[in-house]
Enzyme design. Structure first.
Site, short mmCIF file in Angstrom:
data_model
loop_
_atom_site.label_atom_id
_atom_site.label_comp_id
_atom_site.label_asym_id
_atom_site.label_seq_id
_atom_site.Cartn_x
_atom_site.Cartn_y
_atom_site.Cartn_z
N HIS A 65 65.12 51.06 -36.94
CA HIS A 65 64.39 51.71 -37.78
C HIS A 65 64.04 53.29 -36.90
O HIS A 65 63.63 53.16 -35.79
CB HIS A 65 62.90 50.94 -38.01
CG HIS A 65 63.32 50.00 -38.69
ND1 HIS A 65 62.70 49.34 -39.78
CD2 HIS A 65 63.75 48.69 -37.94
CE1 HIS A 65 63.04 48.02 -39.95
NE2 HIS A 65 63.60 47.47 -38.68
N GLN B 178 58.04 59.30 -45.24
CA GLN B 178 58.50 59.09 -44.03
C GLN B 178 60.04 59.58 -43.98
O GLN B 178 60.70 59.40 -44.93
CB GLN B 178 58.32 57.54 -43.78
CG GLN B 178 57.41 57.09 -43.10
CD GLN B 178 57.21 55.80 -42.61
OE1 GLN B 178 58.10 54.91 -43.15
NE2 GLN B 178 56.86 55.61 -41.45
#
Length: 640
Positions: free
Chosen positions: A514, A385
């Site tokens: 996030h 990620q």
């Protein structure tokens, strides 16, 4: 209510008209325009989907749905599924029916036949469907009592329908739809008649467990699709064939980018050329994040159970995690990077003057996926990620969200991806109070509106710790992929007692974002591979130039050309095999190499190269230095 009484119907544009009570929806559509009456498939009445032959008995808001609407397409294809089931029962008496919903781009129906269907059977079913469509049979709705419905389907030997009815709560009304001799349990709505259906294609047959449980009987599922015009069906089938040609799994093998082995299902292996592509993406990612004030970090892959309990992952995400024991303690392989970033932030005190702090990580995460859903690089069990976590003052939230939106926009423009945006709200399984969720969702909405972005609301699809903005990019085949995400989080800072020292000298709670841009490096490579059909832009191409000497005597000059290219930082290779030049060119094109430089007597004598591009072909002879400059400009600009 008397038929003479009038009711008011309000339309999406705010206009309204009066009609006699009991007027069917189809007549309302006809009163607006004959075209709408021809194209309307169903209607949304006060938020509820209805058939067009249903009468309006009271004032209502009405929206007519055509094939242009997602709900209209679902009604159209669900109706086609009923026609398919009718055709199956005509051709294969005794077949028991399960369920037949509309799905993305089509429909399916699950059957329990006496003998398995064959590809030849699909052609017969499709032909019989055409007969049913030509017959223009009306779809007729009827509501039954529970006892009536059970008696009807028991008498017909339709055990699966009986089971569905028995599982319905007693208060749920039971409806069936009839077209001709065929009757099916269904809530509807459906198109007015089978004649509304035009272009139909049955695609495949596969096995499917009843109700998705391997404890139940394996049924036969027939997939199909339908469109109101043959040209639309032809275009869809062409896109399917093109998607097969572009399949990243096929191209990944042909271009030697990656592989997946039985020894590691769902765990991709990147080959040297695949690593070049990956490294270029990561280099680009790092450069752009450094420009925007991000600091790169790296956190461990395995962390203690206590951390995951505190973060909420142990309770809300445990079924997707891998576990191990170390020194008699429970540990988990990280499925997400956020707790590691939080520990780095928490490692020392922070002043309000430092905020926002933007910590970025290309973090390897592992998530347990069922083997049946694994798909090349698109659905894997470990992936990287391109995460970042931003810790900020409450007053900085809107500005930081806008900054991330602009970053995502800049990234996708580089690859030529248009995109749309969705705002995902609180899921059923979530942490935190309603007030916190409302505040977080409102902040995301404010940022989207301040940036002037159109967005749709995706109810209940947020993360368990906060709402999110999702970016769905569109590839060259018109398919959409969810990649970028912005999640606003007031909860993790609370759970981990994160603080900063405010202007007043007291401790205060930061807010956390996030976010990812690529989403998953592996998945993004899969998307890029299919988007470009393996013909990556020069800046990403694993090999940017292949030098092709015409004969052995030209190999010496070809090596000088190669040295010049590699000295300039260009990824180049030499094909000095004793093969005909046409064969070498075709092979380089098959490998999707952007440029081929042919060297012969004239080129060696004049210090030039004969340039061929993989798509435009012969570009003529140009000085070697001029070609190098041109290619370096193309690489620097990231032209696509």
């Amino acid at each position: 209510m008397s038929m003479a009484e009038k009711i008011s119907v309000t339309f999406p544009d705010g206009s309204s008209r009066e009609y006699p009570a009991g007027t069917p929806l189809m007549e309302v559509a006809q009163s607006i325009s004959s075209r709408l009456a021809r194209e309307a498939l169903a209607a949304r009445v006060d938020g509820r989907l209805m058939d067009l032959n249903r009468p309006l008995e009271k004032d209502a808001s009405v929206q007519f749905l055509t094939f242009e609407h997602e709900e209209g397409r679902q009604v159209y294809r669900h109706s086609t599924a009923h026609v398919m089931a009718q055709a199956v029962q005509r051709l294969f008496p005794g077949t028991r029916l399960a369920i037949g919903p509309a799905i993305a781009d089509g429909f399916y129906y699950d059957f329990d036949p006496q003998e398995p269907f064959t590809p030849e059977d699909l052609a017969k079913i499709e032909k019989e469907m055409e007969n049913i469509i030509k017959a223009d049979l009306p779809f007729e709705r009827a509501e039954l009592s529970r006892a009536e419905a059970l008696a009807m389907f028991r008498e017909a030997g339709q055990d699966y329908k009986v089971e569905l009815i028995e599982d319905l709560p007693p208060e749920v009304p039971i409806s069936v739809y009839r077209q001709g001799e065929f009757v099916d349990l269904c809530t509807g709505p459906h198109v007015p008649s089978t004649g509304r259906l035009k272009a139909v294609k049955l695609m495949s047959v596969a096995g499917a467990y009843w109700r998705g449980s391997e404890k139940n009987k394996m049924l036969q599922r027939i997939y199909g699709t339908s469109f109101p015009k043959k040209a639309m069906l032809d275009e869809y089938l062409f896109r399917l064939e093109e998607a097969k040609r572009r399949d990243h799994r096929k191209l990944g093998a042909e271009l030697d980018l990656f592989s997946i082995h039985d020894e590691g299902p769902g765990f991709p292996f990147f080959h040297p050329k695949g690593m070049i592509l990956r490294n270029e993406l990561e280099k680009f990612w790092r450069e752009e994040h450094q420009k925007r004030g991000y600091q790169e970090i790296r956190t461990p892959v395995i962390l203690s159970r206590n951390l995951w309990e505190r973060s909420g992952h142990w309770e809300h995400y445990r079924e997707n995690m891998y576990f191990t024991r170390i020194d008699d303690g429970d540990y988990a392989v990280k499925p997400m990077n956020c707790p590691g970033s939080i520990l780095i932030y928490k490692n020392r005190l922070h002043s309000y003057r430092e905020l926002p702090i933007r910590l970025a990580e290309l973090g390897l995460v592992h998530r347990h996926e069922l083997s049946g859903v694994l798909h090349g690089l698109m659905r894997v069990r470990c992936f990287t990620q391109d995460d970042a976590h931003i810790f900020m003052l409450p007053s900085q939230v809107k500005e930081e969200i806008i900054g991330v939106i602009e970053l995502v926009d800049d990234f996708y423009r580089v690859f030529g991806f248009p995109y749309h945006v969705e705002l995902s709200t609180r899921p059923e399984k979530a942490m935190g109070s309603d007030e916190t969720w409302e505040m977080a969702t409102g902040a995301l909405r404010d940022a989207l509106e301040a940036r002037g972005l159109d967005y749709r609301v995706n109810e209940g699809d947020g993360a368990f710790y906060g709402p999110k903005i999702d970016f769905h990019l569109q590839d060259s085949l018109g398919r959409t992929w969810q990649c970028g995400t912005i999640q606003l989080d007031f909860l993790m800072p609370e759970k981990f007692d994160l603080t900063y020292i405010g202007e007043d000298g007291q401790k205060h709670r930061p807010v956390m974002i996030h976010r990812v841009v690529f989403g998953s490096i592996e998945r993004f490579i899969g998307i890029l591979t299919e988007h470009f059909a393996g013909a990556f832009p020069a800046w990403l191409a694993p090999v940017q130039v292949r030098v092709l000497p015409i004969a052995d005597r030209h190999a010496g000059y070809a090596r000088k050309v190669l040295d010049c290219l590699t000295g300039a930082g260009i990824r180049a290779e030499l094909d000095a095999r004793n093969e005909k030049i046409g064969y070498k060119i075709r092979e380089a094109q098959a490998q999707k190499i952007p440029y081929m430089l042919v060297t012969g007597d004239k080129e060696a004598e004049n210090g030039t190269v004969a340039v061929r591009h993989r798509t435009t072909g012969d570009m003529g002879a140009i000085p070697l230095g001029g070609f190098v400059d041109k290619l370096l400009d193309e690489i620097k600009s990231k032209a696509y």
